[in-house]
Design an enzyme around this catalytic site. Structure first.
Site, short mmCIF file in Angstrom:
data_model
loop_
_atom_site.label_atom_id
_atom_site.label_comp_id
_atom_site.label_asym_id
_atom_site.label_seq_id
_atom_site.Cartn_x
_atom_site.Cartn_y
_atom_site.Cartn_z
CG LEU A 26 -2.02 1.27 1.35
CD1 LEU A 26 -3.02 1.02 0.15
CD2 LEU A 26 -2.77 1.14 2.72
N GLY A 27 0.50 2.21 -0.92
CA GLY A 27 1.10 3.32 -0.79
C GLY A 27 0.58 4.55 -1.70
CE1 TYR A 77 7.84 7.06 -0.97
CE2 TYR A 77 10.06 6.52 -0.67
CZ TYR A 77 8.69 6.04 -1.19
OH TYR A 77 8.55 4.78 -1.75
CE LYS A 81 7.06 4.08 1.42
NZ LYS A 81 5.57 3.26 1.01
CG LEU A 104 9.11 -0.08 -7.00
CD1 LEU A 104 7.56 0.17 -6.28
CD2 LEU A 104 9.45 -1.35 -6.77
NE ARG A 112 3.00 8.20 -9.71
CZ ARG A 112 3.17 7.41 -8.65
NH1 ARG A 112 4.09 6.64 -8.48
NH2 ARG A 112 2.15 6.99 -7.97
#
Length: 170
Positions: A26-27, A77, A81, A104, A112
């Site tokens: 999830l993010g 960020y 995390k 990723l 983006r």
């Protein structure tokens, strides 16, 4: 598959019962949700899901985090995390696997531009240094599953990008 309302996650506790293993990827992004929304999704929702999973009998929780996660980071960020990694570990699973992938590599539906440019560059870099700065999402997924199928190396195992690549080949 169960659809849940993360704003009222405790009302969906039944969806978290009866599972031996929990996977969490999830993010969101700060750009998409704002700073407060990012914290709510990436830390609060994840921590609450982990708590519900543990209460429901989950023994092994597998969390996708991020390379550089650190609760003391000055970058939101990486700090969030790191905070969520600590919160998930504190839940008390028999086994907790945390994956810290680098950038990723994947195709996204939303635009983006900066990330797209980074992926293009890192895709070329990956030809020379395949485990240094990026990882395909399929490799992360395979590594998550493989981490469950092999014996653990302790109560908490943190897999950095190189280890994710290695395990993702399994």
């Amino acid at each position: 598959q169960a659809v849940v309302d993360f704003e009222h996650l405790s009302e969906h506790a039944a969806a978290f019962r009866g599972h031996d293993v929990g996977f969490c990827c999830l993010g969101t992004t700060r750009a998409k949700a704002g700073a407060d929304g990012f914290v709510r999704v990436d830390r609060d929702y994840v921590a609450q899901a982990a708590e519900l999973a543990r209460a429901g009998g989950c023994k092994h929780f597998v969390l996708q985090s991020s390379q550089g996660a650190n609760q003391h980071s000055c970058f939101l960020y990486l700090r969030v995390k790191g905070e969520v990694e600590n919160l998930v570990q504190a839940v008390g699973f028999d086994r907790c696997t945390i994956l810290r992938p680098a950038v990723l590599l994947c195709k996204r539906q939303e635009s983006r531009p900066a990330e797209w440019m980074a992926q293009q560059f890192l895709g070329v870099v990956a030809q020379v240094f395949p485990t240094a700065y990026s990882v395909p999402v399929e490799t992360v997924a395979r590594a998550m599953v493989a981490s469950v199928l092999q014996p653990g190396k302790g109560k908490v195992e943190v897999l950095e990008n190189g280890a994710i690549h290695e395990l993702g080949k399994a």
